[in-house]
Design a protein around this motif. Structure first.
Motif, mmCIF file in Angstrom:
data_model
loop_
_atom_site.group_PDB
_atom_site.id
_atom_site.type_symbol
_atom_site.label_atom_id
_atom_site.label_comp_id
_atom_site.label_asym_id
_atom_site.label_seq_id
_atom_site.Cartn_x
_atom_site.Cartn_y
_atom_site.Cartn_z
ATOM 1 N N GLU A 265 -43.225 134.841 24.742
ATOM 2 C CA GLU A 265 -44.004 133.876 23.959
ATOM 3 C C GLU A 265 -45.278 133.476 24.695
ATOM 4 N N VAL B 278 -36.758 138.511 17.858
ATOM 5 C CA VAL B 278 -36.846 137.307 17.026
ATOM 6 C C VAL B 278 -38.115 136.532 17.370
ATOM 7 N N ILE B 279 -38.390 136.388 18.647
ATOM 8 C CA ILE B 279 -39.596 135.668 19.083
ATOM 9 C C ILE B 279 -40.848 136.398 18.611
ATOM 10 N N ASP C 84 -41.251 138.291 16.008
ATOM 11 C CA ASP C 84 -41.432 138.181 14.559
ATOM 12 C C ASP C 84 -42.021 136.844 14.135
ATOM 13 N N LYS C 85 -41.938 135.832 14.980
ATOM 14 C CA LYS C 85 -42.537 134.538 14.665
ATOM 15 C C LYS C 85 -44.061 134.637 14.593
ATOM 16 N N TYR C 86 -44.626 135.681 15.204
ATOM 17 C CA TYR C 86 -46.076 135.800 15.304
ATOM 18 C C TYR C 86 -46.644 136.938 14.444
#
Length: 304
Positions: free
Chosen positions: A22, A53-54, A56-58
């Motif tokens: 991140e 998962v992290i 895909d947040k962006y």
């Protein structure tokens, strides 16, 4: 840099980097260049933690592209996937456990000219942490290109791509990372040698393009990785580039001097000394010994 457009693809291979990815993404999103001038390609190499998962947040951010592998493919194939996904004139490489300053991308550009086709930045330790002996060696002046000055030409064995930028046209002529090198280490050196043979004296070291490297490791972990490199990919390097045998230190593997200098009794002695005096020169010996032992155990060597 006037003749080179600010059109850059940034390739970031990621494997089990949930603790750092991140911060890596945020540092790349906050570059001084406009988002129209660069694209980021994050390749999740089938991580088994929350890296995917992290990432895909962006994925909705304009210049962020997320690629997920359905099985672990290795560093070489991950980088190649990112390279082929873009089409910019320049390609930058960063690892998923690294964080960079706002001017990171721009910092490379002044070094390029018609004779310089690749620039490597340095990796520095995070602040406010206590480094163990092998980390002091990893970030110390005995290792890699740090003995060279800013803007100085570096030889191919020191040109690595964890933090670097190069011209895409070079890869189109010299080829991509060798995807047969699936074990630890060697894929950078293989590509660097191939490029150097076509474009000699074209690699430059930048002391203005640092990345903060968040990768904790102890001596045993690092030596295990270097043993793997010696056992699997070092023999491949020598087979592919026999004219670089000496630069790859093969004269220490099976020769008499190598048998004497890299021997079990001396290794035991150095390990005992390290417990009291963990100097970088002794750490360097233990790391080199791991590579030599790996090479000696390899079935890929016919003879030297």
């Amino acid at each position: 840099m006037d003749e080179i457009k600010k059109s850059i693809d940034v390739v970031i291979p990621c494997y089990n980097v949930e603790e750092t990815i991140e911060d890596c993404i945020k540092s790349l999103c906050n570059q001084s260049l406009s988002k129209n001038e660069y694209n980021c390609y994050f390749i999740n190499d089938y991580s088994n933690d929350s890296t995917g998962v992290i990432l895909d947040k962006y994925k909705s951010i304009k210049n962020i592209n997320i690629i997920h592998h359905k099985e672990n493919q290795g560093l070489a194939m991950s980088r190649n996937r990112g390279i082929k996904a873009g089409d910019s004139e320049m390609i930058a490489f960063l690892d998923g456990d690294m964080v960079v300053k706002m001017n990171w991308l721009e910092s490379f550009l002044p070094y390029f000219n018609e004779n310089v086709i690749a620039v490597m930045g340095d990796n520095i330790a995070p602040q406010n942490i206590s480094l163990n002996p092998v980390e002091k060696y990893y970030f110390g002046n005995l290792r890699g290109a740090r003995k060279y000055e800013d803007g100085e030409i570096i030889p191919p064995q020191y040109m690595l791509f964890g933090n670097a930028m190069l011209k895409r046209a070079v890869l189109q002529k010299c080829g991509y990372f060798d995807e047969s090198m699936k074990k630890y280490g060697g894929e950078d050196t293989d590509l660097s040698v191939r490029i150097w043979d076509t474009y000699p004296k074209s690699f430059v070291f930048s002391k203005n393009s640092d990345s903060v490297h968040y990768h904790r490791r102890n001596l045993n972990e690092f030596c295990n990785s270097m043993y793997t490199y010696g056992r699997y990919n070092l023999p491949l390097l020598i087979k592919k580039h026999p004219h670089y045998k000496k630069k790859f230190a093969t004269d220490w593997i099976f020769t008499l001097k190598g048998r004497i200098f890299f021997s079990l009794p001396l290794k035991i002695l150095i390990n005992l000394i390290i417990k009291i005096y963990p100097f970088q020169i002794f750490i360097r010996y233990i790391v080199a010994d791991a590579v030599i032992r790996g090479a000696r155990s390899s079935e890929m060597f016919d003879q030297f």
